[in-house]
Design a protein around this motif. Structure first.
Motif, PDB file in Angstrom:
ATOM      1  N   LEU A 338       0.820  -1.214   0.000  1.00  0.00           N
ATOM      2  CA  LEU A 338       0.000   0.000   0.000  1.00  0.00           C
ATOM      3  C   LEU A 338       0.849   1.258   0.000  1.00  0.00           C
ATOM      4  O   LEU A 338       0.404   2.313  -0.458  1.00  0.00           O
ATOM      5  N   ARG A 339       2.073   1.156   0.506  1.00  0.00           N
ATOM      6  CA  ARG A 339       2.970   2.309   0.462  1.00  0.00           C
ATOM      7  C   ARG A 339       3.306   2.673  -0.989  1.00  0.00           C
ATOM      8  O   ARG A 339       3.462   3.838  -1.327  1.00  0.00           O
ATOM      9  N   GLY A 343      -0.601   4.281  -2.122  1.00  0.00           N
ATOM     10  CA  GLY A 343      -0.083   5.339  -1.258  1.00  0.00           C
ATOM     11  C   GLY A 343       0.693   6.407  -1.996  1.00  0.00           C
ATOM     12  O   GLY A 343       0.457   7.607  -1.842  1.00  0.00           O
ATOM     13  N   LEU A 346      -1.594   8.352  -4.379  1.00  0.00           N
ATOM     14  CA  LEU A 346      -2.509   9.229  -3.660  1.00  0.00           C
ATOM     15  C   LEU A 346      -1.786  10.473  -3.167  1.00  0.00           C
ATOM     16  O   LEU A 346      -2.303  11.594  -3.274  1.00  0.00           O
ATOM     17  N   ALA A 355      -3.253  13.355   2.358  1.00  0.00           N
ATOM     18  CA  ALA A 355      -3.164  11.900   2.386  1.00  0.00           C
ATOM     19  C   ALA A 355      -2.792  11.399   3.771  1.00  0.00           C
ATOM     20  O   ALA A 355      -3.209  10.316   4.186  1.00  0.00           O
ATOM     21  N   ALA A 359      -4.989   8.794   6.788  1.00  0.00           N
ATOM     22  CA  ALA A 359      -4.202   7.587   7.013  1.00  0.00           C
ATOM     23  C   ALA A 359      -3.961   7.373   8.506  1.00  0.00           C
ATOM     24  O   ALA A 359      -4.084   6.259   9.028  1.00  0.00           O
ATOM     25  N   LEU A 383      -0.323   4.084   3.783  1.00  0.00           N
ATOM     26  CA  LEU A 383      -0.601   5.386   3.163  1.00  0.00           C
ATOM     27  C   LEU A 383       0.195   6.505   3.829  1.00  0.00           C
ATOM     28  O   LEU A 383       0.715   7.405   3.157  1.00  0.00           O
ATOM     29  N   ALA A 387       2.981   9.247   2.366  1.00  0.00           N
ATOM     30  CA  ALA A 387       2.721  10.687   2.465  1.00  0.00           C
ATOM     31  C   ALA A 387       3.862  11.440   3.138  1.00  0.00           C
ATOM     32  O   ALA A 387       4.151  12.588   2.788  1.00  0.00           O
TER      33      ALA A 387
END
Length: 441
Positions: A338-339, A343, A346, A355, A359, A383, A387
């Protein structure tokens, strides 16, 4: 910019034109082609390339970063062999994160003077030595009496810290790879380097319980030592310093090296004049420390939970070691993926701060319902980690390198500090403390 270079080789001419401009020479002082020839000859004997170095550095970081989860899946065996309390066990499982976090800052600065290969090799060799020492201590564990268990614990903690040195290869690899690639490609390249490397703890959490079941601690750690040695050898073959650093080793001046590296090889990034000054400038900004706190919680928390969750699932829920490993791997791999996606996308699309806030909210609500809850935490941490480094150049634009060093180094220190804090709840509240410990987040 009009150096009189009479040559049929455009790359050589451009290199020396750049050199003349750098040193402030006029056209009348331009060198002849025979004077410029050594620069071209130097450019022709450089070793390696960007793709080879990316592959080598990614592989090296992968096996180095895997150390942070070497003790978590083996916690049950170590606890039984040494009769450890939950607090002592937490210090042990967190030990690789101590060196893996704090060494990031000085070794990142070392990259700016050597190019990266030497510090990378030093970290991997230290990790290999630590792994060999672990095998020796584990071999003698059955022969030690209870009176010597504290000595064995101290040895395992020290050797675990030594094994964790490989995890500090993150900051070294980031610098080494960045110097090879043009800026327009660095987003994808660094995402690949960090993303693949960050998958290592989750994959080790998934596979190590099977090795422990079939071969015990000695067999499982012997296999990993072999993997570590082979991967380190491959890094030595594939990983090379960027052109500027290779030319500097050939005793070319900084100006000559910059000109050949940029004109002939397309190198765009060069070491800053004063890395220490960048660290000092970043340290003087309150925004740097705000991001350190966030990254301490999100990335440090990710590392901490990857090492602590096998203990939590086994002790609080009574899960078998293999099931605990699967659940931990699900958490770690999800957060790491997801990173990268979504992520990174986003953070690029809506900015770092918009973001980051949702998170963190997702992470704070996640520990309510065990398996489902840990996926909420994985979502939030993945996430948020993406960010944070979107925010670094926005919030500290005058000292990006220094801020990155503080944020990545001290933030990763959460992987060492948080497991003992959670274990302290167990020491005070008993088994119920495994659940209450998550309130720290």
């Amino acid at each position: 910019s009009r150096c009189a270079v009479q040559s049929t080789r455009p790359a050589m001419a451009f290199s020396y034109m750049c050199l003349c401009f750098w040193e402030g020479k006029g056209a009348a002082e331009g060198p002849s082609s025979s004077q410029a020839a050594p620069l071209l000859e130097a450019a022709q004997v450089l070793r390696g390339g960007p793709r080879r170095t990316l592959l080598g550095a990614t592989l090296g970081f992968f096996v180095g970063f895997a150390a942070v989860s070497l003790f978590g899946p083996a916690a049950g065996s170590l606890e039984e062999a040494l009769d450890l309390s939950p607090l002592s066990l937490s210090w042990l499982v967190a030990s690789p994160s101590l060196s893996g976090s704090l060494l990031r800052i000085p070794f990142a600065a070392w990259v700016d003077t050597t190019g990266g290969k030497k510090p990378f090799v030093v970290l991997l060799v230290m990790s290999i030595l630590g792994m060999g020492g672990l095998l020796a201590v584990i071999h003698w564990l059955p022969l030690l009496g209870s009176a010597q268990s504290s000595l064995a614990f101290g040895a395992l903690f020290a050797l675990g810290t030594l094994v964790g040195c490989g995890a500090a290869a993150f900051s070294v690899g980031i610098g080494q790879v960045s110097y090879w690639f043009p800026q327009r490609r660095q987003g994808r390249v660094l995402a690949m380097f960090a993303g693949v490397g960050n998958l290592a703890p989750g994959l080790v959490s998934l596979g190590l319980p099977y090795l422990l079941r079939d071969g015990g601690l000695q067999g499982a750690y012997s296999i990993w030592l072999l993997v570590l040695v082979l991967a380190s050898a491959l890094y030595c073959l594939l990983g090379h310093n960027a052109p500027y650093f290779q030319l500097r080793r050939q005793e070319y001046s900084s100006a000559e090296a910059r000109c050949v590296a940029s004109g002939t090889h397309g190198q765009e990034l060069f070491p800053s004049e004063d890395a220490v000054a960048s660290l000092r400038l970043a340290a003087g900004s309150s925004r740097t420390w705000a991001l350190v706190v966030v990254y301490f919680t999100t990335f440090g928390g990710l590392v901490a939970l990857t090492s602590w969750l096998p203990v939590y699932w086994a002790k609080f829920h009574g899960a078998e070691a293999i099931l605990a490993g699967r659940l931990t791997a699900l958490f770690s791999l999800s957060a790491s993926l997801l990173r990268i996606f979504p992520g990174g996308l986003l953070a690029d699309a809506i900015g770092g701060l918009p973001a980051l806030i949702p998170a963190l909210l997702a992470a704070s609500e996640g520990f309510e319902r065990a398996a489902a809850g840990q996926m909420g935490v994985a979502l939030g941490m993945g996430l948020a980690n993406a960010a944070v480094f979107k925010l670094v150049p926005q919030e500290i634009p005058t000292a990006v390198g220094g801020a990155t060093g503080w944020v990545s180094g001290l933030g990763a220190f959460g992987g060492f500090a948080l497991p003992p804090a959670m274990a302290a709840c167990v020491a005070r509240k008993g088994v119920e403390g495994y659940r209450l410990g998550f309130a720290i987040f």
